[in-house]
Write a protein that holds these residues in place. Structure first.
Motif, PDB file in Angstrom:
ATOM      1  N   SER A  73      36.020  44.403  46.909  1.00 11.72           N
ATOM      2  CA  SER A  73      37.096  44.072  47.844  1.00 11.72           C
ATOM      3  C   SER A  73      37.083  44.992  49.057  1.00 11.72           C
ATOM      4  O   SER A  73      37.340  44.550  50.190  1.00 11.72           O
ATOM      5  CB  SER A  73      38.457  44.147  47.142  1.00 11.72           C
ATOM      6  N   SER A  89      43.784  41.815  47.530  1.00 17.53           N
ATOM      7  CA  SER A  89      42.383  41.927  47.165  1.00 17.53           C
ATOM      8  C   SER A  89      42.099  43.258  46.477  1.00 17.53           C
ATOM      9  O   SER A  89      42.629  44.305  46.852  1.00 17.53           O
ATOM     10  CB  SER A  89      41.509  41.785  48.416  1.00 17.53           C
ATOM     11  N   ARG A 124      38.070  33.113  48.407  1.00 15.80           N
ATOM     12  CA  ARG A 124      38.604  33.640  47.159  1.00 15.80           C
ATOM     13  C   ARG A 124      37.475  33.792  46.148  1.00 15.80           C
ATOM     14  O   ARG A 124      36.748  32.834  45.874  1.00 15.80           O
ATOM     15  CB  ARG A 124      39.710  32.725  46.616  1.00 15.80           C
ATOM     16  N   VAL A 178      39.873  37.421  49.572  1.00 11.16           N
ATOM     17  CA  VAL A 178      40.690  37.752  48.402  1.00 11.16           C
ATOM     18  C   VAL A 178      39.743  37.844  47.209  1.00 11.16           C
ATOM     19  O   VAL A 178      39.195  36.837  46.760  1.00 11.16           O
ATOM     20  CB  VAL A 178      41.769  36.680  48.137  1.00 11.16           C
TER      21      VAL A 178
END
Length: 234
Positions: free
Chosen positions: A162, A221, A125, A173
């Motif tokens: 992303s 994302s 993340r 993500v």
């Protein structure tokens, strides 16, 4: 439980410090690294200096830290000499550049050096603080030229990141997060018309953002999410 590592950029600020504190108390994260220009940062990180960002990434590598979470909790709205512009006649090229440097270029360079350190075989993340006012489709009031435009640029950077990183890790993500109005130095001059229920302290804001981020999936994302989990259109 497989304990993970997290890195918080801007950990000396209100939201950044609260995010780091909450992550540190979570059983999910064994290591939480706080990076900033000052404070208890193990290596100074200046968001406006690429060499500093590169050196911080090298420090993580040398200490064998491969973060599962990178949280960029930085932003510039005003300083002692400048504030958000209300009209064209207030536009200043140096102030515009300062906005872009901190709000868009800095986070992009963090991604340049920190994303390659993250595990490519697990869910990772990467989040950066954006703002609802960076949404072009939501802009009905105008003004705040530098801040709006630089946050819009950040949102595009997040989208680009992303797309590229999904080819390297389809479990990634990478998102922008809008914290709402938080009672920090950044928003202090602009809190007069904010309802009390919508003015969050740093701890509450951080908990909301961590909760939203933790619930997001790879399909999310590249998007922008508000503190309550709703998606903000670019």
């Amino acid at each position: 439980m497989n304990q993970k590592s997290a890195v918080v950029i801007g950990a000396s600020g209100g939201i950044g410090a609260a995010v780091a504190d909450i992550l540190r108390s979570s059983p999910e994260y064994k290591t939480v690294i706080r990076l900033s220009r000052s404070g208890d940062s193990p290596v100074p990180l200046d968001l406006t200096a690429e060499d500093s960002i590169r050196a911080a990434a090298e420090w993580l590598t040398n200490n064998q830290i491969a973060p599962s979470l990178v949280f960029v909790a930085t932003g510039l709205l005003h300083n002692e000499n400048n504030g958000p512009e209300k009209s064209l006649r207030q536009l200043d090229p140096d102030w515009l550049m300062d906005n872009y440097q901190v709000n868009a270029i800095g986070p992009a360079l963090i991604a340049k050096y920190f994303l390659p350190l993250m595990n490519r075989k697990e869910t990772i993340r990467f989040a950066a603080l954006s703002a609802r006012v960076g949404s072009i489709s939501d802009n009905r009031l105008g003004g705040w030229y530098g801040y709006r435009a630089s946050k819009a640029a950040l949102n595009m950077m997040i989208r680009n990141l992303s797309i590229e990183w999904s080819r390297k890790n389809d479990k990634s993500v990478i998102v922008a997060l809008h914290p709402g109005t938080v009672d920090t130095a950044l928003s202090q001059p602009f809190q007069n018309n904010v309802p009390a229920a919508k003015l969050f302290d740093s701890d509450r804001a951080a908990r909301q953002l961590i909760s939203v981020l933790g619930a997001l999936k790879p399909a999310d994302s590249g998007k922008i999410f508000a503190w309550d989990g709703t998606e903000i259109k670019p």
